[in-house]
Design a protein around this motif. Structure first.
Motif, PDB file in Angstrom:
ATOM      1  N   VAL A  45       0.849  -1.194   0.000  1.00  0.00           N
ATOM      2  CA  VAL A  45       0.000   0.000   0.000  1.00  0.00           C
ATOM      3  C   VAL A  45       0.886   1.246   0.000  1.00  0.00           C
ATOM      4  N   ARG A  46       0.310   2.352  -0.407  1.00  0.00           N
ATOM      5  CA  ARG A  46       1.065   3.614  -0.476  1.00  0.00           C
ATOM      6  C   ARG A  46       1.569   4.018   0.907  1.00  0.00           C
ATOM      7  N   PRO A  47       2.698   4.758   0.947  1.00  0.00           N
ATOM      8  CA  PRO A  47       3.178   5.291   2.225  1.00  0.00           C
ATOM      9  C   PRO A  47       2.094   6.150   2.878  1.00  0.00           C
ATOM     10  N   GLY A  48       1.959   5.998   4.167  1.00  0.00           N
ATOM     11  CA  GLY A  48       0.953   6.757   4.902  1.00  0.00           C
ATOM     12  C   GLY A  48      -0.392   6.062   5.011  1.00  0.00           C
ATOM     13  N   VAL A  49      -0.602   5.000   4.238  1.00  0.00           N
ATOM     14  CA  VAL A  49      -1.851   4.230   4.302  1.00  0.00           C
ATOM     15  C   VAL A  49      -1.649   3.101   5.310  1.00  0.00           C
ATOM     16  N   ASP A  50      -2.617   2.900   6.177  1.00  0.00           N
ATOM     17  CA  ASP A  50      -2.538   1.866   7.201  1.00  0.00           C
ATOM     18  C   ASP A  50      -2.854   0.491   6.603  1.00  0.00           C
ATOM     19  N   PRO A  51      -1.890  -0.446   6.583  1.00  0.00           N
ATOM     20  CA  PRO A  51      -2.139  -1.773   6.021  1.00  0.00           C
ATOM     21  C   PRO A  51      -3.273  -2.525   6.731  1.00  0.00           C
ATOM     22  N   ALA A  52      -3.371  -2.354   8.045  1.00  0.00           N
ATOM     23  CA  ALA A  52      -4.448  -3.029   8.792  1.00  0.00           C
ATOM     24  C   ALA A  52      -5.813  -2.487   8.371  1.00  0.00           C
ATOM     25  N   GLY A  53      -5.883  -1.198   8.097  1.00  0.00           N
ATOM     26  CA  GLY A  53      -7.138  -0.606   7.644  1.00  0.00           C
ATOM     27  C   GLY A  53      -7.545  -1.109   6.268  1.00  0.00           C
ATOM     28  N   VAL A  54      -6.564  -1.325   5.404  1.00  0.00           N
ATOM     29  CA  VAL A  54      -6.846  -1.874   4.077  1.00  0.00           C
ATOM     30  C   VAL A  54      -7.366  -3.299   4.211  1.00  0.00           C
ATOM     31  N   ALA A  55      -6.691  -4.119   5.013  1.00  0.00           N
ATOM     32  CA  ALA A  55      -7.102  -5.515   5.195  1.00  0.00           C
ATOM     33  C   ALA A  55      -8.505  -5.606   5.782  1.00  0.00           C
ATOM     34  N   ALA A  56      -8.840  -4.690   6.669  1.00  0.00           N
ATOM     35  CA  ALA A  56     -10.152  -4.716   7.320  1.00  0.00           C
ATOM     36  C   ALA A  56     -11.299  -4.380   6.364  1.00  0.00           C
ATOM     37  N   GLN A  57     -10.987  -3.776   5.223  1.00  0.00           N
ATOM     38  CA  GLN A  57     -12.039  -3.381   4.284  1.00  0.00           C
ATOM     39  C   GLN A  57     -12.583  -4.541   3.454  1.00  0.00           C
ATOM     40  N   VAL A  58     -11.864  -5.671   3.451  1.00  0.00           N
ATOM     41  CA  VAL A  58     -12.300  -6.834   2.676  1.00  0.00           C
ATOM     42  C   VAL A  58     -12.583  -7.969   3.644  1.00  0.00           C
ATOM     43  N   GLY A  59     -13.798  -8.487   3.621  1.00  0.00           N
ATOM     44  CA  GLY A  59     -14.202  -9.548   4.534  1.00  0.00           C
ATOM     45  C   GLY A  59     -13.353 -10.801   4.419  1.00  0.00           C
ATOM     46  N   LEU A 119       8.765  -2.180   2.863  1.00  0.00           N
ATOM     47  CA  LEU A 119       7.576  -1.766   2.123  1.00  0.00           C
ATOM     48  C   LEU A 119       6.454  -1.590   3.124  1.00  0.00           C
ATOM     49  N   ASN A 120       5.412  -0.942   2.704  1.00  0.00           N
ATOM     50  CA  ASN A 120       4.252  -0.735   3.567  1.00  0.00           C
ATOM     51  C   ASN A 120       3.148  -1.657   3.071  1.00  0.00           C
ATOM     52  N   GLY A 121       2.788  -2.653   3.873  1.00  0.00           N
ATOM     53  CA  GLY A 121       1.764  -3.589   3.430  1.00  0.00           C
ATOM     54  C   GLY A 121       1.598  -4.757   4.368  1.00  0.00           C
ATOM     55  N   PHE A 122       1.110  -5.862   3.821  1.00  0.00           N
ATOM     56  CA  PHE A 122       0.881  -7.054   4.638  1.00  0.00           C
ATOM     57  C   PHE A 122       0.930  -8.299   3.769  1.00  0.00           C
ATOM     58  N   ALA A 123       1.065  -9.443   4.419  1.00  0.00           N
ATOM     59  CA  ALA A 123       1.012 -10.746   3.758  1.00  0.00           C
ATOM     60  C   ALA A 123      -0.223 -11.466   4.274  1.00  0.00           C
ATOM     61  N   ALA A 124      -0.955 -12.100   3.373  1.00  0.00           N
ATOM     62  CA  ALA A 124      -2.166 -12.828   3.764  1.00  0.00           C
ATOM     63  C   ALA A 124      -2.494 -13.878   2.720  1.00  0.00           C
ATOM     64  N   ARG A 125      -3.189 -14.909   3.158  1.00  0.00           N
ATOM     65  CA  ARG A 125      -3.722 -15.910   2.228  1.00  0.00           C
ATOM     66  C   ARG A 125      -5.044 -15.357   1.706  1.00  0.00           C
ATOM     67  N   LEU A 126      -5.151 -15.251   0.385  1.00  0.00           N
ATOM     68  CA  LEU A 126      -6.319 -14.623  -0.226  1.00  0.00           C
ATOM     69  C   LEU A 126      -6.918 -15.526  -1.297  1.00  0.00           C
ATOM     70  N   SER A 127      -8.234 -15.536  -1.353  1.00  0.00           N
ATOM     71  CA  SER A 127      -8.938 -16.226  -2.436  1.00  0.00           C
ATOM     72  C   SER A 127      -8.849 -15.343  -3.680  1.00  0.00           C
ATOM     73  N   PRO A 128      -9.150 -15.879  -4.856  1.00  0.00           N
ATOM     74  CA  PRO A 128      -9.142 -15.041  -6.063  1.00  0.00           C
ATOM     75  C   PRO A 128     -10.064 -13.822  -5.943  1.00  0.00           C
ATOM     76  N   ARG A 129     -11.205 -13.994  -5.317  1.00  0.00           N
ATOM     77  CA  ARG A 129     -12.143 -12.880  -5.131  1.00  0.00           C
ATOM     78  C   ARG A 129     -11.537 -11.806  -4.217  1.00  0.00           C
ATOM     79  N   GLN A 130     -10.889 -12.240  -3.134  1.00  0.00           N
ATOM     80  CA  GLN A 130     -10.267 -11.288  -2.221  1.00  0.00           C
ATOM     81  C   GLN A 130      -9.122 -10.542  -2.895  1.00  0.00           C
ATOM     82  N   VAL A 131      -8.371 -11.229  -3.752  1.00  0.00           N
ATOM     83  CA  VAL A 131      -7.285 -10.567  -4.490  1.00  0.00           C
ATOM     84  C   VAL A 131      -7.863  -9.423  -5.314  1.00  0.00           C
ATOM     85  N   ALA A 132      -8.935  -9.684  -6.031  1.00  0.00           N
ATOM     86  CA  ALA A 132      -9.564  -8.652  -6.860  1.00  0.00           C
ATOM     87  C   ALA A 132     -10.105  -7.515  -6.000  1.00  0.00           C
TER      88      ALA A 132
END
Length: 102
Positions: free
Chosen positions: A43-57, A69-82
């Motif tokens: 995610v862009r600098p200044g964007v909270d990675p936890a906040g981004v992850a919380a936006q997708v169920g 880098l600013n971001g996170f690692a997670a196991r994602l389904s194809p739908r979650q990736v999109a």
């Protein structure tokens, strides 16, 4: 005495074989389909990675990154990736892997 043992031995072997196979078939049925692959979400600098992850169920990050880098690692389904890739502030969603020498 020999007759009883010779009759009981095949029965005991069959029961033992059935018990030995039972946990394997039960475990395979419980597992079902394999876990989705792991992705690195940048995610862009200044964007909270936890906040981004919380936006997708259903997105549960395994770890967060804040230095290289600013971001996170997670196991994602194809739908979650999109869904994650479409969020504002997300720079990239890439399959996690190992790096080697160039």
């Amino acid at each position: 005495m020999r007759t009883r043992l010779s009759r009981a031995l095949p029965l005991a072997a069959a029961v033992l074989a059935a018990v030995a196979v039972l946990p394997l078939s039960t475990a395979a049925a419980a597992v079902g389909e394999p876990a989705p692959p792991s992705y690195i979400v940048t995610v862009r600098p200044g964007v909270d990675p936890a906040g981004v992850a919380a936006q997708v169920g259903g997105v549960h990050p395994d770890r967060y990154f804040h230095h290289t880098l600013n971001g996170f690692a997670a196991r994602l389904s194809p739908r979650q990736v999109a869904d994650v890739a479409a969020l504002p502030g997300v720079v990239a969603v890439e399959t996690d892997g190992t790096a080697g020498p160039f």
